[in-house]
Design a protein around this motif. Sequence first.
Motif, PDB file in Angstrom:
ATOM      1  N   ALA A 147      34.699  29.065  37.354  1.00  0.00           N
ATOM      2  CA  ALA A 147      36.002  28.612  37.830  1.00  0.00           C
ATOM      3  C   ALA A 147      37.067  28.775  36.752  1.00  0.00           C
ATOM      4  CB  ALA A 147      35.921  27.151  38.272  1.00  0.00           C
ATOM      5  N   LEU A 148      36.667  28.673  35.482  1.00  0.00           N
ATOM      6  CA  LEU A 148      37.631  28.875  34.402  1.00  0.00           C
ATOM      7  C   LEU A 148      38.112  30.322  34.376  1.00  0.00           C
ATOM      8  CD1 LEU A 148      35.815  26.814  31.632  1.00  0.00           C
ATOM      9  CD2 LEU A 148      37.953  26.197  32.772  1.00  0.00           C
ATOM     10  N   TYR A 149      37.188  31.260  34.564  1.00  0.00           N
ATOM     11  CA  TYR A 149      37.591  32.670  34.619  1.00  0.00           C
ATOM     12  C   TYR A 149      38.470  32.937  35.836  1.00  0.00           C
ATOM     13  CZ  TYR A 149      34.420  33.930  30.845  1.00  0.00           C
ATOM     14  OH  TYR A 149      33.803  34.036  29.623  1.00  0.00           O
ATOM     15  N   ARG A 150      38.156  32.288  36.936  1.00  0.00           N
ATOM     16  CA  ARG A 150      38.993  32.448  38.123  1.00  0.00           C
ATOM     17  C   ARG A 150      40.390  31.879  37.869  1.00  0.00           C
ATOM     18  NH1 ARG A 150      36.929  33.551  43.217  1.00  0.00           N
ATOM     19  NH2 ARG A 150      34.738  34.186  43.218  1.00  0.00           N
ATOM     20  N   GLY A 151      40.452  30.798  37.111  1.00  0.00           N
ATOM     21  CA  GLY A 151      41.759  30.250  36.758  1.00  0.00           C
ATOM     22  C   GLY A 151      42.571  31.225  35.923  1.00  0.00           C
ATOM     23  N   ILE A 152      41.890  31.903  35.005  1.00  0.00           N
ATOM     24  CA  ILE A 152      42.561  32.929  34.203  1.00  0.00           C
ATOM     25  C   ILE A 152      43.059  34.059  35.107  1.00  0.00           C
ATOM     26  CG2 ILE A 152      42.182  34.745  32.489  1.00  0.00           C
ATOM     27  CD1 ILE A 152      42.429  32.027  31.209  1.00  0.00           C
ATOM     28  N   ALA A 153      42.206  34.478  36.049  1.00  0.00           N
ATOM     29  CA  ALA A 153      42.597  35.553  36.963  1.00  0.00           C
ATOM     30  C   ALA A 153      43.820  35.137  37.783  1.00  0.00           C
ATOM     31  CB  ALA A 153      41.434  35.907  37.887  1.00  0.00           C
ATOM     32  N   TRP A 154      43.836  33.891  38.218  1.00  0.00           N
ATOM     33  CA  TRP A 154      44.996  33.388  38.971  1.00  0.00           C
ATOM     34  C   TRP A 154      46.256  33.485  38.126  1.00  0.00           C
ATOM     35  CZ3 TRP A 154      48.538  29.569  38.030  1.00  0.00           C
ATOM     36  CH2 TRP A 154      49.358  29.191  39.101  1.00  0.00           C
ATOM     37  N   ARG A 161      47.387  37.101  37.769  1.00  0.00           N
ATOM     38  CA  ARG A 161      48.017  37.581  39.006  1.00  0.00           C
ATOM     39  C   ARG A 161      49.415  37.006  39.166  1.00  0.00           C
ATOM     40  NH1 ARG A 161      46.156  35.357  44.684  1.00  0.00           N
ATOM     41  NH2 ARG A 161      47.408  33.668  43.798  1.00  0.00           N
ATOM     42  N   GLU A 162      49.563  35.706  38.906  1.00  0.00           N
ATOM     43  CA  GLU A 162      50.868  35.067  39.050  1.00  0.00           C
ATOM     44  C   GLU A 162      51.898  35.671  38.098  1.00  0.00           C
ATOM     45  OE1 GLU A 162      51.867  32.356  41.295  1.00  0.00           O
ATOM     46  OE2 GLU A 162      50.162  33.435  42.166  1.00  0.00           O
ATOM     47  N   ALA A 163      51.429  36.039  36.898  1.00  0.00           N
ATOM     48  CA  ALA A 163      52.334  36.616  35.900  1.00  0.00           C
ATOM     49  C   ALA A 163      52.571  38.104  36.131  1.00  0.00           C
ATOM     50  CB  ALA A 163      51.766  36.395  34.500  1.00  0.00           C
ATOM     51  N   LYS A 164      51.843  38.671  37.120  1.00  0.00           N
ATOM     52  CA  LYS A 164      51.919  40.112  37.399  1.00  0.00           C
ATOM     53  C   LYS A 164      51.614  40.931  36.135  1.00  0.00           C
ATOM     54  CE  LYS A 164      55.143  39.834  41.300  1.00  0.00           C
ATOM     55  NZ  LYS A 164      55.034  38.372  41.479  1.00  0.00           N
ATOM     56  N   ALA A 165      50.667  40.410  35.354  1.00  0.00           N
ATOM     57  CA  ALA A 165      50.278  41.087  34.114  1.00  0.00           C
ATOM     58  C   ALA A 165      49.331  42.241  34.420  1.00  0.00           C
ATOM     59  CB  ALA A 165      49.604  40.091  33.167  1.00  0.00           C
ATOM     60  N   ASP A 166      49.322  43.226  33.546  1.00  0.00           N
ATOM     61  CA  ASP A 166      48.463  44.396  33.697  1.00  0.00           C
ATOM     62  C   ASP A 166      47.093  44.087  33.092  1.00  0.00           C
ATOM     63  OD1 ASP A 166      47.177  46.812  33.733  1.00  0.00           O
ATOM     64  OD2 ASP A 166      48.632  47.862  32.461  1.00  0.00           O
TER      65      ASP A 166
END
Length: 219
Positions: A32-39, A42-47
Amino acid sequence: MITIDGPAGAGKSTVARELARRLGYRLIDTGALYRGIAWRVREAKADPGDEGALRRLLAGTTIDLRDGAVLVDGRDVTGEIRTPEIGELTSRLSMLAGVREKVTPIQRRLAAAGGAVLEGRDTGSVVCPDAEVKFYLDASPDVRVVRRQRELEARGLPAAPEEVRAEIGRRDRQDRERTLAPLVVPDGAVVIDSTGRSAEEVVRLMLEEVARHGCCTRS
């Protein structure tokens, strides 16, 4: 300390939750921590391909687990991180050193107090290799597809079986072939095939193994 590793759809979340409840332990969902990072990415529209930019983004990001909730910069994103999109981005990001350098210390801090069941893909091999009891949970591909499909449907995200099978296949390849902390059977882990077994049967097998070790009693 107990760790449960395995691929998507093996039943880790269900049995980890019940095992923790039976033992009076805390449940730490490391994925879930990695999923939080992924979220956050995505929100930051980072590459995801720009690891330097990711490191800078994560340097200013806080992430934590609190009473089962995933908090990113203080915001509860628990209900937003279980989509196939986040799952695939999570697998990509978890291959990166900068992401693991951010998340692994958090996982170890959460586990340091003991009395916990950790669930993930590298909890027994990397995060807590000295855990008293380690499990590796697996299931047949067909069973994993059915379980994952039901999980998505329960969240209002219906998907065709062939789509789920393709998603699981991609995640398996990414998880098992990555250089950093690949999905493996941890040294000393008890391997359990949950195919044809109910969650209750799997938990009972785990409790028997815990009792055999004589190390993890109800708190």
